[in-house]
Design a protein around this motif. Structure first.
Motif, PDB file in Angstrom:
ATOM      1  N   TYR A  89       0.823  -1.210   0.000  1.00 28.93           N
ATOM      2  CA  TYR A  89       0.000   0.000   0.000  1.00 28.93           C
ATOM      3  C   TYR A  89       0.860   1.265   0.000  1.00 28.93           C
ATOM      4  O   TYR A  89       1.589   1.510  -0.951  1.00 28.93           O
ATOM      5  CB  TYR A  89      -1.007  -0.044   1.151  1.00 28.93           C
ATOM      6  N   SER A  90       0.818   2.074   1.047  1.00 31.75           N
ATOM      7  CA  SER A  90       1.492   3.380   0.984  1.00 31.75           C
ATOM      8  C   SER A  90       3.007   3.299   0.976  1.00 31.75           C
ATOM      9  O   SER A  90       3.674   4.316   0.756  1.00 31.75           O
ATOM     10  CB  SER A  90       1.021   4.277   2.131  1.00 31.75           C
ATOM     11  N   MET A  91       3.583   2.125   1.194  1.00 34.41           N
ATOM     12  CA  MET A  91       5.020   1.984   0.976  1.00 34.41           C
ATOM     13  C   MET A  91       5.347   2.001  -0.514  1.00 34.41           C
ATOM     14  O   MET A  91       6.509   1.958  -0.912  1.00 34.41           O
ATOM     15  CB  MET A  91       5.551   0.727   1.658  1.00 34.41           C
ATOM     16  N   THR A  92       4.306   2.101  -1.366  1.00 32.02           N
ATOM     17  CA  THR A  92       4.503   2.391  -2.787  1.00 32.02           C
ATOM     18  C   THR A  92       4.995   3.824  -2.978  1.00 32.02           C
ATOM     19  O   THR A  92       5.737   4.113  -3.923  1.00 32.02           O
ATOM     20  CB  THR A  92       3.178   2.199  -3.550  1.00 32.02           C
ATOM     21  N   LYS A  93       4.587   4.721  -2.094  1.00 34.24           N
ATOM     22  CA  LYS A  93       4.894   6.149  -2.267  1.00 34.24           C
ATOM     23  C   LYS A  93       6.395   6.438  -2.368  1.00 34.24           C
ATOM     24  O   LYS A  93       6.812   7.217  -3.242  1.00 34.24           O
ATOM     25  CB  LYS A  93       4.236   6.959  -1.145  1.00 34.24           C
ATOM     26  N   PRO A  94       7.240   5.867  -1.508  1.00 38.23           N
ATOM     27  CA  PRO A  94       8.676   6.108  -1.693  1.00 38.23           C
ATOM     28  C   PRO A  94       9.203   5.628  -3.045  1.00 38.23           C
ATOM     29  O   PRO A  94      10.114   6.253  -3.606  1.00 38.23           O
ATOM     30  CB  PRO A  94       9.300   5.321  -0.534  1.00 38.23           C
ATOM     31  N   LEU A 333      19.206  14.309  -1.235  1.00 38.15           N
ATOM     32  CA  LEU A 333      18.123  15.292  -1.357  1.00 38.15           C
ATOM     33  C   LEU A 333      16.778  14.623  -1.118  1.00 38.15           C
ATOM     34  O   LEU A 333      15.930  15.156  -0.386  1.00 38.15           O
ATOM     35  CB  LEU A 333      18.162  15.932  -2.741  1.00 38.15           C
ATOM     36  N   ALA A 334      16.562  13.448  -1.699  1.00 39.80           N
ATOM     37  CA  ALA A 334      15.292  12.745  -1.563  1.00 39.80           C
ATOM     38  C   ALA A 334      14.983  12.409  -0.118  1.00 39.80           C
ATOM     39  O   ALA A 334      13.816  12.421   0.301  1.00 39.80           O
ATOM     40  CB  ALA A 334      15.306  11.469  -2.404  1.00 39.80           C
ATOM     41  N   MET A 335      16.020  12.106   0.663  1.00 38.18           N
ATOM     42  CA  MET A 335      15.824  11.701   2.059  1.00 38.18           C
ATOM     43  C   MET A 335      16.067  12.854   3.030  1.00 38.18           C
ATOM     44  O   MET A 335      16.282  12.642   4.216  1.00 38.18           O
ATOM     45  CB  MET A 335      16.725  10.509   2.383  1.00 38.18           C
ATOM     46  N   SER A 336      16.003  14.088   2.526  1.00 37.30           N
ATOM     47  CA  SER A 336      16.127  15.274   3.367  1.00 37.30           C
ATOM     48  C   SER A 336      14.766  15.939   3.517  1.00 37.30           C
ATOM     49  O   SER A 336      13.782  15.522   2.890  1.00 37.30           O
ATOM     50  CB  SER A 336      17.125  16.259   2.748  1.00 37.30           C
ATOM     51  N   ALA A 364      10.998  13.015   0.034  1.00 38.21           N
ATOM     52  CA  ALA A 364      10.340  12.550  -1.174  1.00 38.21           C
ATOM     53  C   ALA A 364       9.542  11.290  -0.861  1.00 38.21           C
ATOM     54  O   ALA A 364      10.063  10.179  -0.877  1.00 38.21           O
ATOM     55  CB  ALA A 364      11.366  12.275  -2.266  1.00 38.21           C
ATOM     56  N   GLY A 365       8.273  11.453  -0.505  1.00 37.20           N
ATOM     57  CA  GLY A 365       7.391  10.322  -0.260  1.00 37.20           C
ATOM     58  C   GLY A 365       7.541   9.639   1.071  1.00 37.20           C
ATOM     59  O   GLY A 365       6.954   8.576   1.289  1.00 37.20           O
ATOM     60  N   GLY A 366       8.308  10.200   2.006  1.00 34.12           N
ATOM     61  CA  GLY A 366       8.483   9.580   3.309  1.00 34.12           C
ATOM     62  C   GLY A 366       8.930  10.586   4.351  1.00 34.12           C
ATOM     63  O   GLY A 366       9.486  11.647   4.020  1.00 34.12           O
ATOM     64  N   ALA A 367       8.691  10.252   5.616  1.00 31.37           N
ATOM     65  CA  ALA A 367       9.084  11.129   6.718  1.00 31.37           C
ATOM     66  C   ALA A 367      10.583  11.025   6.974  1.00 31.37           C
ATOM     67  O   ALA A 367      11.208  10.003   6.686  1.00 31.37           O
ATOM     68  CB  ALA A 367       8.315  10.743   7.983  1.00 31.37           C
ATOM     69  N   TYR A 382      14.894   7.894   7.116  1.00 30.27           N
ATOM     70  CA  TYR A 382      13.796   8.102   6.163  1.00 30.27           C
ATOM     71  C   TYR A 382      12.895   6.883   6.286  1.00 30.27           C
ATOM     72  O   TYR A 382      13.388   5.748   6.251  1.00 30.27           O
ATOM     73  CB  TYR A 382      14.387   8.237   4.758  1.00 30.27           C
ATOM     74  N   ALA A 383      11.582   7.082   6.451  1.00 24.43           N
ATOM     75  CA  ALA A 383      10.713   5.939   6.746  1.00 24.43           C
ATOM     76  C   ALA A 383       9.277   6.192   6.335  1.00 24.43           C
ATOM     77  O   ALA A 383       8.824   7.344   6.234  1.00 24.43           O
ATOM     78  CB  ALA A 383      10.762   5.617   8.240  1.00 24.43           C
TER      79      ALA A 383
END
Length: 434
Positions: A89-94, A333-336, A364-367, A382-383
């Motif tokens: 499910y929402s782990m698709t977002k990353p 950058l994505a994980m910032s 980018a798609g995760g906290a 990042y999670a």
């Protein structure tokens, strides 16, 4: 979410230290984490779930897989393992977010570029006057790629939106997700049959807030998938397959589970009055049929092994086994924290639980953890999690990662992530005293 990510980071660090203390071996096994294995086995013995799989890794040492039980309640169901298939499910977002970051790296899109450059219907958006009406006013600014990546576009989501706006979403088929065959039969009658049509319909409904002003969980990653199609010059799912799954050797990641892999697909359960009820049996799952379009926010079925490879790539800043998916600066950058100025990550819906703290940001798609006073190893994690209880985290600074796969609703039925942290700590303790 602060608790989710903070605890997940602690778990990852504990695993990193435990594995670092263990001698190298050609294949990692659950014996490296006996307390975690005992915990997972207890879930099955106590009939809390049919099965569970965890994947924990540190640096480039072999991943440790911990599993217990089966993929369904039926006695002949296969044992749960690293290659069992789970609805993430929402782990698709990353995954969708990293596809966008690849295009940003290539210069095919810019982080602060208006979405209307790719989908013109987004040029003049309007904002809902209040939750009790669909009357609207012009938006103060355009939606950008950054806004879609960080849930700050002002979009809503059918899983949390209420009132007249939800009814409008439903009438327009803005329902980007599948749960079981019965629900899909109804939703498919309303839903558009392509990502581009989906995005155009989204552009025709009011926003819940001005873009760039507040964090609100949304269908932004589904709209982003449509942008990726335009910028990437190919269907969204083909882009993800070509640029992420195939290079990383992720052979068990599907938008549609093929017939030959159906026997590995777990059953999803829901809890009703304390009883576990199957709502999407693996053998007849809605994920065995093609979706209306690939849902960038919640459409993937994956194995623990595959998700670990995705995280391993992020942990190693864009490269795995000599294959480069993105440059290190792009991965960082994505994980910032990518939130617009003045916007805070304030809360998440029930699927991931909890309330974000002041030291949290959103990438980018995760906290992301910016600073964790209670855990010196928290910064840089990042999670994100999924509606059916799955969880994933990665820390590229400390070179650690973790994935937990289960499939039941609600995700908060059992405190799996909290208890896993304690089990990992117990696994570490004997080593730390040597």
């Amino acid at each position: 979410m602060m608790r989710l990510v903070g605890l997940a980071t602690a778990a990852g660090m504990l695993v990193a230290l435990a594995l670092a203390a263990a001698p190298a071996r050609p294949a990692a096994t659950a014996t490296a984490l006996p307390a975690t294995q005992a915990l997972f086995s207890s879930y099955v013995a106590d009939d809390k779930m049919p099965g569970i799989v965890g994947a924990f890794g540190a640096g480039d040492r072999p991943t440790v897989f911990v599993s217990a039980g089966r993929i369904a309640d039926e006695g002949d169901a296969p044992a749960a393992g690293p290659d069992s298939l789970w609805r993430v499910y929402s782990m698709t977002k990353p995954v969708t977010a990293m596809a966008a970051m690849i295009l940003i790296e290539q210069g095919r899109m810019r982080l602060d570029q208006p979405v209307s450059d790719f989908i013109p219907e987004f040029k003049e958006m309007r904002v809902q006057l209040n939750p009790n009406t669909i009357d609207s006013r012009p938006a103060l600014r355009p939606i950008t790629i950054r806004h879609l990546l960080t849930h700050t576009a002002g979009l809503g989501y059918n899983i949390i939106t209420t009132g007249p706006l939800l009814r409008l979403y439903e009438s327009k088929g803005l329902l980007p997700g599948a749960f079981n065959v019965a629900m899909e039969t109804r939703m498919r009658q309303l839903r558009p049959t392509s990502l581009q049509e989906f995005a155009r319909r989204v552009a025709g409904v009011p926003l819940v807030a001005d873009p760039g002003t507040t964090w609100r969980y949304s269908m932004g990653l589904d709209v982003l998938a449509a942008v990726i199609e335009k910028a990437g010059g190919m269907p969204f799912d083909a882009f993800v397959q070509r640029r992420i799954f195939d290079p990383l050797g992720m052979k068990s990641s599907y938008w549609t589970v093929p017939g030959g892999a159906a026997g590995r697909l777990a059953t999803t359960y829901s809890f009703v009055a304390g009883r576990r009820i199957p709502i999407d049996p693996g053998a007849t799952s809605v994920f065995l049929q093609p979706p209306s379009f690939p849902y960038g926010g919640a459409g993937l079925v994956m194995s623990a092994r595959d998700y670990d490879r995705f995280l391993h790539m992020l942990q190693d800043l864009g490269t795995l086994d000599g294959v480069t998916i993105m440059r290190p600066e792009t991965a960082r950058l994505a994980m910032s924290d990518l939130l617009p100025p003045g916007v805070r990550f304030t809360s998440v819906p029930g699927e991931t639980g909890g309330v974000a703290g002041p030291q949290m940001g959103y990438g980018a798609g995760g906290a992301v953890i910016l600073k964790d006073a209670n855990n010196a190893f928290g910064a840089g994690t990042y999670a994100w999690g999924g509606a059916a209880g799955t969880h994933a985290w990665v820390n590229a600074v400390r070179k650690l990662r973790g994935t937990i796969m289960v499939n039941y609703l609600p995700a908060t039925q059992w405190p799996v992530r909290d208890q896993t942290i304690r089990a990992l700590a117990a696994d570490l303790a004997p080593r730390s005293t040597r």
